[in-house]
Design an enzyme around this catalytic site. Structure first.
Site, PDB file in Angstrom:
ATOM      1  CD  GLU A 124      -6.575   2.006  -9.081  1.00  0.00           C
ATOM      2  OE1 GLU A 124      -7.527   2.251  -8.260  1.00  0.00           O
ATOM      3  OE2 GLU A 124      -5.575   1.570  -8.838  1.00  0.00           O
TER       4      GLU A 124
ATOM      5  CE  LYS B  52      -4.476   4.075  -6.414  1.00  0.00           C
ATOM      6  NZ  LYS B  52      -4.997   2.622  -6.323  1.00  0.00           N
TER       7      LYS B  52
ATOM      8  CD  GLU C  98     -28.471  18.473  -6.080  1.00  0.00           C
ATOM      9  OE1 GLU C  98     -29.418  18.904  -5.654  1.00  0.00           O
ATOM     10  OE2 GLU C  98     -27.604  19.297  -6.715  1.00  0.00           O
TER      11      GLU C  98
ATOM     12  CE1 TYR D 247     -10.619  -1.835  -6.571  1.00  0.00           C
ATOM     13  CE2 TYR D 247     -10.671  -3.861  -7.160  1.00  0.00           C
ATOM     14  CZ  TYR D 247     -10.944  -3.077  -6.446  1.00  0.00           C
ATOM     15  OH  TYR D 247     -12.009  -3.212  -5.487  1.00  0.00           O
TER      16      TYR D 247
ATOM     17  CG  HIS E 121     -28.837  22.469  -5.157  1.00  0.00           C
ATOM     18  ND1 HIS E 121     -28.949  21.597  -6.443  1.00  0.00           N
ATOM     19  CD2 HIS E 121     -28.904  23.640  -5.654  1.00  0.00           C
ATOM     20  CE1 HIS E 121     -28.868  22.277  -7.315  1.00  0.00           C
ATOM     21  NE2 HIS E 121     -29.113  23.661  -7.087  1.00  0.00           N
TER      22      HIS E 121
ATOM     23  CB  CYS F 224      -0.982  -0.001   1.245  1.00  0.00           C
ATOM     24  SG  CYS F 224      -1.891   1.670   1.514  1.00  0.00           S
TER      25      CYS F 224
ATOM     26  CB  CYS G 149      -3.057   2.319  -1.696  1.00  0.00           C
ATOM     27  SG  CYS G 149      -3.521   0.833  -1.311  1.00  0.00           S
TER      28      CYS G 149
HETATM   29  P1  NDP Z   1      -7.386  -8.021 -10.812  1.00  0.00           P
HETATM   30  O1  NDP Z   1      -7.376  -9.589 -10.350  1.00  0.00           O
HETATM   31  O2  NDP Z   1      -8.461  -7.146 -10.214  1.00  0.00           O
HETATM   32  O3  NDP Z   1      -7.333  -7.942 -12.315  1.00  0.00           O
HETATM   33  C1  NDP Z   1      -6.409  -8.923 -13.189  1.00  0.00           C
HETATM   34  C2  NDP Z   1      -6.735  -8.447 -14.518  1.00  0.00           C
HETATM   35  O4  NDP Z   1      -5.728  -9.358 -15.327  1.00  0.00           O
HETATM   36  C3  NDP Z   1      -8.080  -9.024 -15.018  1.00  0.00           C
HETATM   37  O5  NDP Z   1      -8.596  -8.211 -15.774  1.00  0.00           O
HETATM   38  C4  NDP Z   1      -7.787 -10.327 -15.592  1.00  0.00           C
HETATM   39  O6  NDP Z   1      -8.640 -10.948 -16.558  1.00  0.00           O
HETATM   40  C5  NDP Z   1      -6.516 -10.185 -16.166  1.00  0.00           C
HETATM   41  N1  NDP Z   1      -5.642 -11.209 -16.448  1.00  0.00           N
HETATM   42  C6  NDP Z   1      -5.342 -12.343 -15.523  1.00  0.00           C
HETATM   43  N2  NDP Z   1      -4.274 -13.226 -16.025  1.00  0.00           N
HETATM   44  C7  NDP Z   1      -4.276 -12.870 -17.331  1.00  0.00           C
HETATM   45  C8  NDP Z   1      -3.678 -13.350 -18.570  1.00  0.00           C
HETATM   46  N3  NDP Z   1      -2.596 -14.573 -18.283  1.00  0.00           N
HETATM   47  N4  NDP Z   1      -3.715 -12.656 -19.745  1.00  0.00           N
HETATM   48  C9  NDP Z   1      -4.037 -11.660 -19.822  1.00  0.00           C
HETATM   49  N5  NDP Z   1      -4.917 -10.934 -18.804  1.00  0.00           N
HETATM   50  C10 NDP Z   1      -5.073 -11.780 -17.644  1.00  0.00           C
HETATM   51  O7  NDP Z   1      -5.765  -7.758 -10.273  1.00  0.00           O
HETATM   52  P2  NDP Z   1      -5.058  -6.228 -10.281  1.00  0.00           P
HETATM   53  O8  NDP Z   1      -3.697  -6.853 -10.337  1.00  0.00           O
HETATM   54  O9  NDP Z   1      -5.543  -5.212 -11.180  1.00  0.00           O
HETATM   55  O10 NDP Z   1      -5.433  -6.008  -8.721  1.00  0.00           O
HETATM   56  C11 NDP Z   1      -5.057  -6.879  -7.648  1.00  0.00           C
HETATM   57  C12 NDP Z   1      -5.958  -6.720  -6.607  1.00  0.00           C
HETATM   58  O11 NDP Z   1      -5.162  -5.533  -5.773  1.00  0.00           O
HETATM   59  C13 NDP Z   1      -7.403  -6.282  -6.893  1.00  0.00           C
HETATM   60  O12 NDP Z   1      -8.247  -7.402  -7.093  1.00  0.00           O
HETATM   61  C14 NDP Z   1      -7.529  -5.337  -5.763  1.00  0.00           C
HETATM   62  O13 NDP Z   1      -8.226  -6.094  -4.293  1.00  0.00           O
HETATM   63  C15 NDP Z   1      -6.408  -4.577  -5.300  1.00  0.00           C
HETATM   64  N6  NDP Z   1      -6.345  -3.113  -5.735  1.00  0.00           N
HETATM   65  C16 NDP Z   1      -7.187  -2.227  -5.271  1.00  0.00           C
HETATM   66  C17 NDP Z   1      -7.096  -1.017  -5.552  1.00  0.00           C
HETATM   67  C18 NDP Z   1      -8.271  -0.298  -5.117  1.00  0.00           C
HETATM   68  O14 NDP Z   1      -8.826  -0.342  -3.799  1.00  0.00           O
HETATM   69  N7  NDP Z   1      -8.460   1.082  -5.747  1.00  0.00           N
HETATM   70  C19 NDP Z   1      -6.119  -0.538  -6.440  1.00  0.00           C
HETATM   71  C20 NDP Z   1      -5.473  -1.686  -7.105  1.00  0.00           C
HETATM   72  C21 NDP Z   1      -5.459  -2.839  -6.650  1.00  0.00           C
HETATM   73  P3  NDP Z   1      -9.898 -11.543 -16.226  1.00  0.00           P
HETATM   74  O15 NDP Z   1     -11.065 -10.528 -15.817  1.00  0.00           O
HETATM   75  O16 NDP Z   1     -10.445 -11.979 -17.405  1.00  0.00           O
HETATM   76  O17 NDP Z   1      -9.733 -12.479 -15.066  1.00  0.00           O
END
Ligand code: NDP
Length: 451
Positions: free
Chosen positions: A181, A50, A439, A177, A434, A42, A47
């Site tokens: 982002e 980022k 709102e 995410y 407002h 984080c 976080c």
């Molecule tokens: P996520 O698990 O959210 O997303 C991973 C993405 O990568 C998905 O779209 C997935 O596709 C894709 N993917 C996985 N494997 C492959 C592959 N072999 N080839 C191509 N695409 C692939 O992971 P993130 O890394 O984005 O984030 C991890 C976690 O961190 C989040 O789930 C969240 O809990 C936390 N986080 C929270 C944030 C916040 O609160 N603002 C910010 C950043 C992270 P598919 O959907 O098809 O599986």
């Protein structure tokens, strides 16, 4: 048997540090080992940096819009190196605070890797062994890349905060995410940004209408988003990284970033030798009190792959302390967690998506999408979305989804009402503030549909 400590925590991220501090403040004898920097994902590579990058990237549209508000801004230029160094100085400051918090609360720290030797012993990477009545594993997670040819040429979110220079173009792979982002961030910083996501729509699992609008707005702001597209192969060429996509496209990018998910840091901790069970993704399997298969070993945070969010890890850490040291068995509450995705525009969400709610019970959907005053005045066609999912039977608001600037701040407040079980009529009884975007959440009179 006398132990060196009552509690040994492995991992100095949000969850581990909180548990260590709170336990120590209760008079528990606590030690903590961290092999890298204090603050964990984080603070050091997630976080916090980022969000600073989101702030930096939002200035570009603010400068453009400023003209409509009468400002004459000439030659606004972004200097990555200046910003990056400021950002990293801020992270150093925050890491210092984390260290100080631990020291001030009497936690003994070891800047070393630790692994389990038996149910009550850890071994540090300098070979020393320490015993503890309870061991807490809070080692977090790490980004993973898919196993494709040339994957080593791509960076991950771990590397993006340290780039020597900003690329001219970037390909971001993933639709979660992190991918979404960073598409917004890079695009806002002036990098030509392309995003490939293998599925039909980004942000899988979130409300369809909300993620649809985020995708549309991202495209409108300049991100070249290709859904149904994945990457097959990467190669280093003279002018960058050549990428072959599943849709047949071949392109060269300055930089490729994988945001293809994260894996729990459970390797090399000696867990399986002790009979601690791991799940399919390597996550440590725990019961509702975060206890592993061994009575003396607990695990919290991303290494357990439950809900991978900092505030959740912190809650799990606090619940662990209640359970183990305050004789008050407490299961962390994973229900109705509000969360924000810092895309541009932001998305804030709590509770069920329309699709999930409709599967569960008959619902009413209240939804409005409109051009917000601030951007509309500046000649933009940006739209925002305010949406409530309401149970027909109980009238409770089952879900709230907001796509708008500041959605993260808004959803925190809505989260309280939803967690308290507020009904649609409770929302209606609340006077609007407002003129704001939020709102609309208390002024939507008629459902747009029932399901
Ligand atoms: P996520 O698990 O959210 O997303 C991973 C993405 O990568 C998905 O779209 C997935 O596709 C894709 N993917 C996985 N494997 C492959 C592959 N072999 N080839 C191509 N695409 C692939 O992971 P993130 O890394 O984005 O984030 C991890 C976690 O961190 C989040 O789930 C969240 O809990 C936390 N986080 C929270 C944030 C916040 O609160 N603002 C910010 C950043 C992270 P598919 O959907 O098809 O599986």
């Amino acid at each position: 048997m006398a132990f060196d400590y009552d509690l040994f925590v492995i991992g100095g991220g949000s969850g581990g540090v909180r548990a260590a501090r709170v336990a120590s403040a209760d008079g528990v004898r606590v030690a903590l080992a961290e092999e890298d920097r204090y603050g964990g994902t984080c603070v050091i590579r997630g976080c916090v940096p980022k969000k600073l990058m989101v702030f930096a990237s939002e200035f570009s549209s603010a400068f453009q819009d400023a003209k409509s508000y009468g400002w004459d801004i000439k030659d606004a230029k972004f200097d990555w190196v200046v910003f990056r160094d400021e950002m990293n100085a801020e992270l150093d400051r925050l890491e210092g605070i984390y260290r100080k918090l631990l020291a001030n609360s009497g936690v003994e720290t070891f800047d070393l890797r630790a692994k389990l030797i038996d149910a009550n012993t850890v071994e540090l990477s300098d070979g020393t062994r320490k015993s503890a009545k309870t061991i807490l594993v809070a080692t977090g997670g790490r980004p993973v890349k898919p196993e494709i040819s040339g994957a080593e040429l791509g960076i991950t979110s771990n590397d993006v905060f340290h780039l020597e220079s900003l690329p001219k173009s970037i390909l971001i792979i993933g639709g979660g995410y992190i991918a979404c982002e960073f598409s917004g961030i890079m695009n806002g910083l002036g990098v030509k940004t392309t995003q490939y996501y293998r599925g039909a729509q980004i942000l899988r699992g979130f409300d369809d209408e909300a993620r649809g609008l985020v995708a549309e707005e991202m495209k409108q702001h300049g991100v070249e988003l290709h859904t149904g597209t994945n990457i097959m192969e990467l190669k280093q060429v003279d002018d960058g990284i050549w990428v072959k996509a599943t849709n047949g496209d071949e392109q060269v990018f300055d930089q490729v970033m994988f945001a293809t998910g994260r894996a729990p840091n459970s390797d090399g901790l000696g867990l399986e030798d002790l009979g601690i069970e791991l799940g399919r993704n390597g996550q440590i399997l725990v019961d509702q009190y975060s206890k592993t298969a061994l009575d003396s070993v607990y695990a919290i945070g991303d290494v357990t792959d439950r809900v991978n969010l900092t505030p959740v890890a912190i809650r799990e850490g606090m619940a662990f302390v209640e359970t183990v040291f305050r004789d008050n068995p407490t299961a962390p509450d994973h229900e109705l967690i509000p969360t924000a995705i810092f895309t541009q525009p932001e998305m804030g969400t709590v509770g069920l998506s329309e699709e999930d709610a409709a599967e569960q019970e008959p619902i009413e959907v209240y939804c409005t999408s409109f051009k917000p005053m601030k951007q509309s005045f500046a000649g933009r066609s940006d739209r925002v979305l305010m949406k409530l999912i309401v149970s027909q039977a109980s009238r409770k608001v089952l879900g709230c989804h907001i796509v708008a600037e500041g959605a993260g701040e808004m959803i925190q407040m809505v989260g309280i009402a939803v967690k308290m079980g507020a009904t649609k009529e409770d929302f209606d009884r609340t006077v609007a503030v407002h003129p704001t975007m939020a709102e609309e959440l208390v002024t939507m009179k008629t459902p747009v549909r029932t399901a």
